[in-house]
Design an enzyme around this catalytic site. Sequence first.
Site, PDB file in Angstrom:
ATOM      1  N   ASN A  20       5.618  -3.041   2.634  1.00  0.00           N
ATOM      2  CA  ASN A  20       4.869  -3.555   3.640  1.00  0.00           C
ATOM      3  C   ASN A  20       4.740  -4.987   3.379  1.00  0.00           C
ATOM      4  O   ASN A  20       3.934  -5.556   2.861  1.00  0.00           O
ATOM      5  CB  ASN A  20       3.481  -2.909   3.665  1.00  0.00           C
ATOM      6  CG  ASN A  20       2.424  -3.279   4.468  1.00  0.00           C
ATOM      7  OD1 ASN A  20       2.683  -3.811   5.324  1.00  0.00           O
ATOM      8  ND2 ASN A  20       1.110  -2.797   4.340  1.00  0.00           N
ATOM      9  N   TRP A  21       5.357  -5.764   4.637  1.00  0.00           N
ATOM     10  CA  TRP A  21       5.275  -7.210   4.358  1.00  0.00           C
ATOM     11  C   TRP A  21       4.183  -7.619   4.930  1.00  0.00           C
ATOM     12  O   TRP A  21       3.633  -8.955   4.645  1.00  0.00           O
ATOM     13  CB  TRP A  21       6.636  -7.539   5.484  1.00  0.00           C
ATOM     14  CG  TRP A  21       7.970  -7.568   4.792  1.00  0.00           C
ATOM     15  CD1 TRP A  21       8.277  -6.735   3.816  1.00  0.00           C
ATOM     16  CD2 TRP A  21       9.005  -8.203   5.408  1.00  0.00           C
ATOM     17  NE1 TRP A  21       9.761  -7.127   3.302  1.00  0.00           N
ATOM     18  CE2 TRP A  21      10.285  -7.685   4.526  1.00  0.00           C
ATOM     19  CE3 TRP A  21       9.462  -8.710   6.734  1.00  0.00           C
ATOM     20  CZ2 TRP A  21      11.487  -7.917   4.601  1.00  0.00           C
ATOM     21  CZ3 TRP A  21      10.744  -8.934   6.989  1.00  0.00           C
ATOM     22  CH2 TRP A  21      11.847  -8.725   6.024  1.00  0.00           C
ATOM     23  N   LYS A  22       3.371  -6.640   5.609  1.00  0.00           N
ATOM     24  CA  LYS A  22       1.929  -7.281   6.324  1.00  0.00           C
ATOM     25  C   LYS A  22       2.267  -8.595   7.023  1.00  0.00           C
ATOM     26  O   LYS A  22       3.393  -8.609   7.555  1.00  0.00           O
ATOM     27  CB  LYS A  22       0.806  -7.704   5.254  1.00  0.00           C
ATOM     28  CG  LYS A  22       0.775  -6.562   4.131  1.00  0.00           C
ATOM     29  CD  LYS A  22      -0.597  -6.583   3.441  1.00  0.00           C
ATOM     30  CE  LYS A  22      -0.639  -5.400   2.359  1.00  0.00           C
ATOM     31  NZ  LYS A  22      -1.565  -5.286   1.424  1.00  0.00           N
TER      32      LYS A  22
ATOM     33  N   HIS B  32      -3.249   2.100   7.869  1.00  0.00           N
ATOM     34  CA  HIS B  32      -3.089   1.314   6.611  1.00  0.00           C
ATOM     35  C   HIS B  32      -4.937   0.890   6.521  1.00  0.00           C
ATOM     36  O   HIS B  32      -5.606   0.435   7.644  1.00  0.00           O
ATOM     37  CB  HIS B  32      -2.545   0.031   6.813  1.00  0.00           C
ATOM     38  CG  HIS B  32      -2.511  -0.627   5.216  1.00  0.00           C
ATOM     39  ND1 HIS B  32      -3.499  -1.448   5.207  1.00  0.00           N
ATOM     40  CD2 HIS B  32      -1.663  -0.626   4.314  1.00  0.00           C
ATOM     41  CE1 HIS B  32      -2.942  -2.088   4.051  1.00  0.00           C
ATOM     42  NE2 HIS B  32      -1.912  -1.411   3.456  1.00  0.00           N
TER      43      HIS B  32
ATOM     44  N   GLU C  54      -6.306  -1.867   5.874  1.00  0.00           N
ATOM     45  CA  GLU C  54      -6.552  -3.080   6.348  1.00  0.00           C
ATOM     46  C   GLU C  54      -6.848  -3.045   7.919  1.00  0.00           C
ATOM     47  O   GLU C  54      -7.815  -3.638   8.683  1.00  0.00           O
ATOM     48  CB  GLU C  54      -5.591  -4.310   6.050  1.00  0.00           C
ATOM     49  CG  GLU C  54      -5.331  -4.486   4.939  1.00  0.00           C
ATOM     50  CD  GLU C  54      -4.187  -5.206   4.084  1.00  0.00           C
ATOM     51  OE1 GLU C  54      -3.068  -5.220   4.837  1.00  0.00           O
ATOM     52  OE2 GLU C  54      -4.088  -5.025   2.897  1.00  0.00           O
TER      53      GLU C  54
ATOM     54  N   GLU D 103      -3.184   5.093  -0.938  1.00  0.00           N
ATOM     55  CA  GLU D 103      -3.521   3.558  -1.233  1.00  0.00           C
ATOM     56  C   GLU D 103      -5.069   3.408  -1.539  1.00  0.00           C
ATOM     57  O   GLU D 103      -5.590   3.204  -0.735  1.00  0.00           O
ATOM     58  CB  GLU D 103      -3.034   2.639  -0.316  1.00  0.00           C
ATOM     59  CG  GLU D 103      -1.592   2.764  -0.059  1.00  0.00           C
ATOM     60  CD  GLU D 103      -0.991   1.797   0.608  1.00  0.00           C
ATOM     61  OE1 GLU D 103      -0.121   1.048   0.243  1.00  0.00           O
ATOM     62  OE2 GLU D 103      -1.729   1.226   1.678  1.00  0.00           O
TER      63      GLU D 103
ATOM     64  N   GLY E 280      -3.575  -5.256  -3.649  1.00  0.00           N
ATOM     65  CA  GLY E 280      -3.513  -6.662  -3.598  1.00  0.00           C
ATOM     66  C   GLY E 280      -4.378  -7.323  -4.818  1.00  0.00           C
ATOM     67  O   GLY E 280      -4.631  -8.460  -4.756  1.00  0.00           O
TER      68      GLY E 280
ATOM     69  N   SER F  16      -0.839  -2.445  -5.814  1.00  0.00           N
ATOM     70  CA  SER F  16      -0.109  -3.202  -6.881  1.00  0.00           C
ATOM     71  C   SER F  16       0.832  -2.660  -7.516  1.00  0.00           C
ATOM     72  O   SER F  16       0.877  -2.661  -8.825  1.00  0.00           O
ATOM     73  CB  SER F  16      -1.194  -3.373  -7.736  1.00  0.00           C
ATOM     74  OG  SER F  16      -2.293  -4.474  -7.159  1.00  0.00           O
TER      75      SER F  16
ATOM     76  N   GLY G  86       3.187  -3.873  -0.950  1.00  0.00           N
ATOM     77  CA  GLY G  86       2.942  -5.254  -0.365  1.00  0.00           C
ATOM     78  C   GLY G  86       3.443  -6.095  -1.142  1.00  0.00           C
ATOM     79  O   GLY G  86       4.769  -6.621  -0.983  1.00  0.00           O
ATOM     80  N   GLY G  87       2.515  -6.873  -1.790  1.00  0.00           N
ATOM     81  CA  GLY G  87       2.939  -8.239  -2.467  1.00  0.00           C
ATOM     82  C   GLY G  87       4.517  -8.349  -3.150  1.00  0.00           C
ATOM     83  O   GLY G  87       5.294  -9.082  -2.993  1.00  0.00           O
TER      84      GLY G  87
HETATM   85  P1  PGA Z   1       0.107  -4.258  -2.570  1.00  0.00           P
HETATM   86  O1  PGA Z   1      -0.356  -3.865  -1.205  1.00  0.00           O
HETATM   87  O2  PGA Z   1       1.347  -3.627  -3.176  1.00  0.00           O
HETATM   88  O3  PGA Z   1       0.144  -5.880  -2.492  1.00  0.00           O
HETATM   89  O4  PGA Z   1      -1.099  -3.911  -3.468  1.00  0.00           O
HETATM   90  C1  PGA Z   1      -0.097  -2.136  -1.018  1.00  0.00           C
HETATM   91  C2  PGA Z   1      -0.347  -2.090   0.684  1.00  0.00           C
HETATM   92  O5  PGA Z   1      -1.244  -2.436   1.152  1.00  0.00           O
HETATM   93  O6  PGA Z   1       0.660  -1.408   1.382  1.00  0.00           O
END
Ligand code: PGA
Length: 254
Positions: A9-11, A97, A99, A169, A175, A215, A236-237
């Site tokens: 997930n590049w966001k 998601h 967010e 999640e 994050g 994470s 994500g990250g």
């Molecule tokens: P993260 O994000 O790996 O940076 O914690 C995961 C996500 O929000 O899909």
Amino acid sequence: MRKQIAAANWKMNLTLNEANELLDNLLSKNITISDDQQVVMAVPFPYLLPANKKIENKKGFFIAAQNCYSKKSGAFTGEVSAPIIASCGIEYVLIGHSERREYFAESAEVLAAKVDIALVNNLKPIFCCGEALDIREAETQNEFVEKQLQESLFHLSGEQLENFVVAYEPIWAIGTGKTASAEQAQEMHEHIRKVFAAKYGNDVAASISILYGGSVKGNNAAEIFSKPDVDGGLVGGASLNADEFEIIINSLKS
Ligand code: PGA
């Protein structure tokens, strides 16, 4: 047999040049994907087409949108519909998601409509769920996640849920560098599978890929993915670094 999936997930990250560089780097690595594994990359909308072009001959690699609108078409300036995404040859879409739920006030009802319109257009939803820290501290996470699934997915038929993808999640792990332990992930994933089994039967529940997100890194993916009900991760990250994401892909169960 359900798929083991490493989803990125590049966001809202990476310019076009940076995105191309990351994909080229990852695709140059000669990663072998078995028939039961997939790599899915959720990229910003403008990169859907070029990214899809890059992976077109790469077995087991797919591109995802990070969101879609709940309506088919019309006067919704700035939104992108499921038919538009599908017409670009895209196979997956992230829905719900945390967010999106938090910053864009997406309700369970809206998410149910998004799941419906994705399925009608042959897009595979990756449906995200997960609790905030206060809910985990009150030890009511099982009921909370069960409700999220009921409200947005339980209107579907068993057939529609076959081979479905859910991402658990926990918000407190996204994050933050604070990942759930492999045991905490397994406990919730087992609960989620039981919730589906109770409503749709064991076969449907066993066919659903349940990904863990929050994470996930190169140094913890193998342990988390080794758990029986953890079918990979939504990352994500760490997915913004090709070397790290390669380790994560290679940590999938075969
Ligand atoms: P993260 O994000 O790996 O940076 O914690 C995961 C996500 O929000 O899909």
